[in-house]
Design an enzyme around this catalytic site. Structure first.
Site, mmCIF file in Angstrom:
data_model
loop_
_atom_site.group_PDB
_atom_site.id
_atom_site.type_symbol
_atom_site.label_atom_id
_atom_site.label_comp_id
_atom_site.label_asym_id
_atom_site.label_seq_id
_atom_site.Cartn_x
_atom_site.Cartn_y
_atom_site.Cartn_z
ATOM 1 N N CYS A 128 77.495 -61.087 35.161
ATOM 2 C CA CYS A 128 77.211 -61.827 35.841
ATOM 3 C C CYS A 128 75.886 -62.160 36.039
ATOM 4 C CB CYS A 128 78.544 -62.457 36.832
ATOM 5 S SG CYS A 128 79.323 -61.318 37.102
ATOM 6 N N ASP A 129 75.563 -61.361 36.942
ATOM 7 C CA ASP A 129 74.136 -61.492 37.862
ATOM 8 C C ASP A 129 72.436 -60.833 37.091
ATOM 9 O OD1 ASP A 129 75.537 -62.815 39.806
ATOM 10 O OD2 ASP A 129 75.734 -60.417 40.536
ATOM 11 N N CYS A 156 78.413 -56.568 39.626
ATOM 12 C CA CYS A 156 78.464 -57.308 38.318
ATOM 13 C C CYS A 156 77.102 -57.863 37.426
ATOM 14 C CB CYS A 156 79.468 -59.043 37.991
ATOM 15 S SG CYS A 156 79.323 -60.147 36.570
#
Ligand code: NAP
Length: 302
Positions: free
Chosen positions: A132-133, A129
């Protein structure tokens, strides 16, 4: 007993809920994690008609959720553990439900590379992801594996944070759409390592490098990086219904044009279905069709 239980609250399940609510079916939507599903792994949706310059996936999902909730459709965050497609009985971690019809909108999950180091470094440099990261890798060197639309979009997103982004793909050409490939080429931070496969993810406490092998020359190389983002496609979340309804060889649900599965009264929509085009717009369209078919099935049975 509900008229309809929808499993999954991504764009397909939410649209099915919207139509079911407007048909005034008593409807329950079950979702194991958060409303939205896999779309939330993408920052912006650029190709949903009506949103000139795109819309953030959060905003799009929030709007869809509000539309459904206004119609008294019930939502529950519960994980479905058992489904009897024939009797239309579902068991979750909290309760048992019965329905007159079911809509399966369970989506798909990221495929694993299945190489040494992958499992070990999940959350320590291995990620599925980017949205997200990516902020964790500001000014760092990262690699991203795959060759489809997802890899292209996420590489562009990563390049906003990282110092450099190397796309590692097993073929000579990416299969991503032309417009995305053009944007990749224009981006100075993005490089390509083609015809190569990742054979190992290397590190101690966290990722330090990947080992790759060139498919033509068989030459191996170690590429230093602090993160490996993996975007090599998806596999459907259909384990609970396997053996009960017809799936294809990769376990995607086979439906007809009414989103009817091989089991009467069980419909399916979205990324868990076999189809040509996996998009938010097609998931929504299928959700609408599935709800319409479920409505007809329920009312004709009465
Ligand atoms: P995809 O189109 O299935 O592409 C997966 C890529 O990963 C392919 O290039 C494939 O290589 C590669 N791959 C598969 N298994 C691999 C392995 N074991 N090792 C190395 N590479 C591997 O998947 P996606 O990009 O996630 O997209 C999924 C669907 O969502 C597609 O239909 C896509 O069009 C859609 N999508 C659309 C958008 C958009 O329109 N903006 C954005 C994201 C996703 P090969 O090429 O060799 O098969």
């Amino acid at each position: 007993m509900y008229d309809l239980v929808i499993i999954g609250a991504g764009p397909a399940g939410l649209t099915a809920g919207l139509y079911a609510g407007r048909f005034r079916l008593t409807t329950l939507i079950l979702e194991k994690l958060t409303v939205g599903g896999r779309i939330l792994l993408t920052e912006t949706i650029e190709n949903f008609p009506g949103f000139y310059k795109g819309i953030s996936s959060w905003q799009l999902i929030q709007q869809m959720e509000k539309q459904v909730k206004d119609l008294a459709v019930e939502f529950r965050i519960e994980e479905v553990r058992y489904i009897d497609c024939n009797k239309k009985i579902l068991k979750t971690d909290k309760a048992t439900y019965t329905a007159k019809a079911l809509i399966i909108a369970t989506g798909a999950r990221a495929k694993r590379l299945n190489v040494e180091g992958e499992e070990k470094f999940i959350g320590k440099g291995v990620s599925y992801c980017a949205i997200c990261d990516a902020p964790l890798y500001k000014e760092k060197e990262v690699v991203i594996v795959g060759g489809g639309d997802a890899v292209a979009e996420e590489a562009l997103y990563l390049a906003r944070f990282a110092k450099s982004v190397k796309i590692i793909h097993r073929r000579e050409q990416l299969r991503a759409s032309q417009i995305l490939k053009e944007r990749l080429k224009e981006n100075k931070k993005i490089d390509f390592i083609l015809n190569s496969i990742v054979t190992e993810i290397i590190g101690q406490d966290k990722v330090k490098a990947v080992r790759i092998r060139n498919k033509d020359t068989e030459k191996q190389e170690v590429i230093a990086c602090e993160a490996v983002f993996i975007y090599i496609g998806y596999e459907p979340e259909t384990a609970l219904i396997k053996g009960q309804i017809k799936l294809d060889e990769a376990d995607f649900i086979i439906t007809d044009e009414k989103m009817q599965t091989s089991q009467e009264g069980v419909f399916a929509c979205g990324d868990c279905c076999k189809k040509d085009l996996y998009q938010v717009i097609t998931a929504c369209a299928e959700g609408a069709i599935a709800a319409n078919s479920a409505y007809k099935y329920i009312t004709q049975k009465k």
